[in-house]
Design an enzyme around this catalytic site. Structure first.
Site, short mmCIF file in Angstrom:
data_model
loop_
_atom_site.label_atom_id
_atom_site.label_comp_id
_atom_site.label_asym_id
_atom_site.label_seq_id
_atom_site.Cartn_x
_atom_site.Cartn_y
_atom_site.Cartn_z
N ASP A 141 -36.78 44.37 -42.64
CA ASP A 141 -37.10 43.82 -41.49
C ASP A 141 -36.67 44.29 -40.39
OD1 ASP A 141 -37.13 40.31 -40.29
OD2 ASP A 141 -38.58 42.08 -40.25
N LYS A 144 -39.76 49.45 -37.98
CA LYS A 144 -40.74 49.88 -38.93
C LYS A 144 -40.58 51.30 -39.36
CE LYS A 144 -40.89 45.55 -38.15
NZ LYS A 144 -39.85 44.91 -38.99
N ASP A 169 -41.22 42.99 -44.72
CA ASP A 169 -41.77 42.42 -44.09
C ASP A 169 -42.80 43.31 -42.95
OD1 ASP A 169 -40.98 40.16 -41.07
OD2 ASP A 169 -42.62 39.96 -42.36
N ASN A 170 -43.87 42.60 -42.36
CA ASN A 170 -44.69 43.33 -41.32
C ASN A 170 -45.40 44.41 -41.94
OD1 ASN A 170 -41.58 42.76 -39.62
ND2 ASN A 170 -43.58 41.55 -39.04
N GLU A 199 -45.40 35.52 -38.04
CA GLU A 199 -44.80 34.44 -37.54
C GLU A 199 -45.44 33.82 -36.22
OE1 GLU A 199 -43.27 37.29 -38.44
OE2 GLU A 199 -42.06 38.04 -36.71
O1 LIG Z 1 -40.23 45.05 -34.45
C1 LIG Z 1 -39.89 44.14 -35.37
N1 LIG Z 1 -38.77 44.20 -35.96
C2 LIG Z 1 -37.86 45.17 -35.51
C3 LIG Z 1 -36.56 44.72 -36.01
C4 LIG Z 1 -35.37 45.22 -35.77
C5 LIG Z 1 -34.08 44.47 -35.80
O2 LIG Z 1 -33.28 45.28 -36.80
C6 LIG Z 1 -32.18 45.86 -36.15
N2 LIG Z 1 -31.94 46.98 -36.73
C7 LIG Z 1 -30.66 47.16 -37.59
C8 LIG Z 1 -30.48 48.51 -38.13
C9 LIG Z 1 -30.93 49.46 -38.00
O3 LIG Z 1 -30.67 50.44 -38.33
C10 LIG Z 1 -32.08 49.56 -37.00
C11 LIG Z 1 -32.44 48.32 -36.40
C12 LIG Z 1 -32.46 45.79 -34.80
O4 LIG Z 1 -31.35 45.90 -33.73
C13 LIG Z 1 -33.27 44.44 -34.51
O5 LIG Z 1 -32.43 43.45 -34.77
C14 LIG Z 1 -40.85 43.15 -35.45
C15 LIG Z 1 -42.09 42.93 -34.57
C16 LIG Z 1 -42.72 42.07 -34.91
N3 LIG Z 1 -43.90 41.70 -33.83
O6 LIG Z 1 -44.79 40.86 -33.88
O7 LIG Z 1 -43.93 42.41 -32.90
C17 LIG Z 1 -42.71 40.78 -35.68
C18 LIG Z 1 -41.76 41.09 -36.72
O8 LIG Z 1 -41.46 40.33 -37.72
C19 LIG Z 1 -40.76 42.18 -36.64
O9 LIG Z 1 -39.57 42.20 -37.52
MG LIG Z 2 -40.13 41.21 -39.30
#
Ligand SMILES: O=C(NC/C=C/[C@H]1O[C@@H](n2ccc(=O)cc2)[C@H](O)[C@@H]1O)c1cc([N+](=O)[O-])cc(O)c1O
Ligand SMILES: [Mg+2]
Length: 214
Positions: A141, A144, A169-170, A199
């Site tokens: 999660d 992406k 997820d997603n 969500e």
């Molecule tokens: O972009 C999304 N998620 C990106 C999540 C990123 C998370 O993962 C961490 N990370 C941890 C380790 C790493 O190596 C890199 C990042 C980042 O620091 C952040 O905390 C997203 C977007 C939507 N949306 O509707 O736009 C809906 C969702 O459910 C989503 O998950």
């Molecule tokens: Mg997500």
């Protein structure tokens, strides 16, 4: 200066949830996100699918990529049996700070190891850092565009065993097209799509469950 959304989410947990009660923490975050401010937690609808996959797998070792504020971390850990462990990887120190407090409020700090850094750097160190041989369940999660490279990296590092489950997820919104294409066409995985909604919205999204065949 103005507070951040994760700080306001934590305040809502501390105001509305009961210390030591993980499900009340999950409920408080869902209430906050549905009625106050949207946030990118897996949420209550996809969360029920997550719950059923976790309960059925009854995993000993879980890896979560992308902690954010700890919503799915707490949701998953609340279903784990006594001697199991959840390792969650978070890149952003500000998010990690909030997540640690959400996890503590739920009383789940003994089950959860939150490690800060980039998934690509930490995955190769999982065995030496935590004495993990393989993960029974991985919840993807995070960014992406990291789902596919990190899945290949987990394969290369021998972190998956016959029957390991990847839950992503997603896969529709925001979407992970390269990951889906790979995992659905690979003879090394058996995949299943659980249709749901993004969500707290009516937009289509879903979870992809893939079993590693070894
Ligand atoms: O972009 C999304 N998620 C990106 C999540 C990123 C998370 O993962 C961490 N990370 C941890 C380790 C790493 O190596 C890199 C990042 C980042 O620091 C952040 O905390 C997203 C977007 C939507 N949306 O509707 O736009 C809906 C969702 O459910 C989503 O998950
Ligand atoms: Mg997500």
């Amino acid at each position: 200066t103005r507070s951040t959304r994760p700080q306001r989410l934590l305040a809502a947990v501390q105001k509305n949830a009961t210390r030591g009660d993980p499900r009340s923490v999950v409920r408080a975050i869902d209430q906050f996100c549905r009625h106050k401010e949207w946030a990118m937690n897996v949420g209550d609808e996809k969360g029920c699918i997550l719950d059923s996959v976790v309960s059925e797998a009854n995993p000993t070792y879980v890896l979560e990529l992308g902690t954010y504020c700890g919503y799915s971390t707490v949701r998953i850990a609340s279903l784990l049996s006594p001697n199991s462990k959840l390792i969650t990887v978070e890149f952003n120190p500000e998010y990690a700070k909030i997540a640690r407090q959400v996890i503590a409020w739920a009383g789940l700090q003994d089950k959860i190891n939150l490690v800060e850094g980039a998934s690509g750097d930490l995955i190769p160190k999982m065995q030496e850092m935590f004495g993990v041989k393989t993960f029974d369940l991985v919840f993807l999660d995070h960014w992406k565009d990291r789902y596919l490279p990190d899945t290949k990296l987990m394969e290369k590092c021998g972190l998956l065993r016959k029957g390991s489950i990847l839950l992503a997820d997603n896969v529709i919104c925001p979407g992970t097209p390269d990951y889906l294409e790979y995992i659905r066409n690979s003879p090394q995985y058996e995949s299943q799509y659980f249709k749901s909604h993004l969500e707290y919205t009516k937009v289509e999204d879903g979870l992809e469950k893939s079993v590693f065949l070894g």
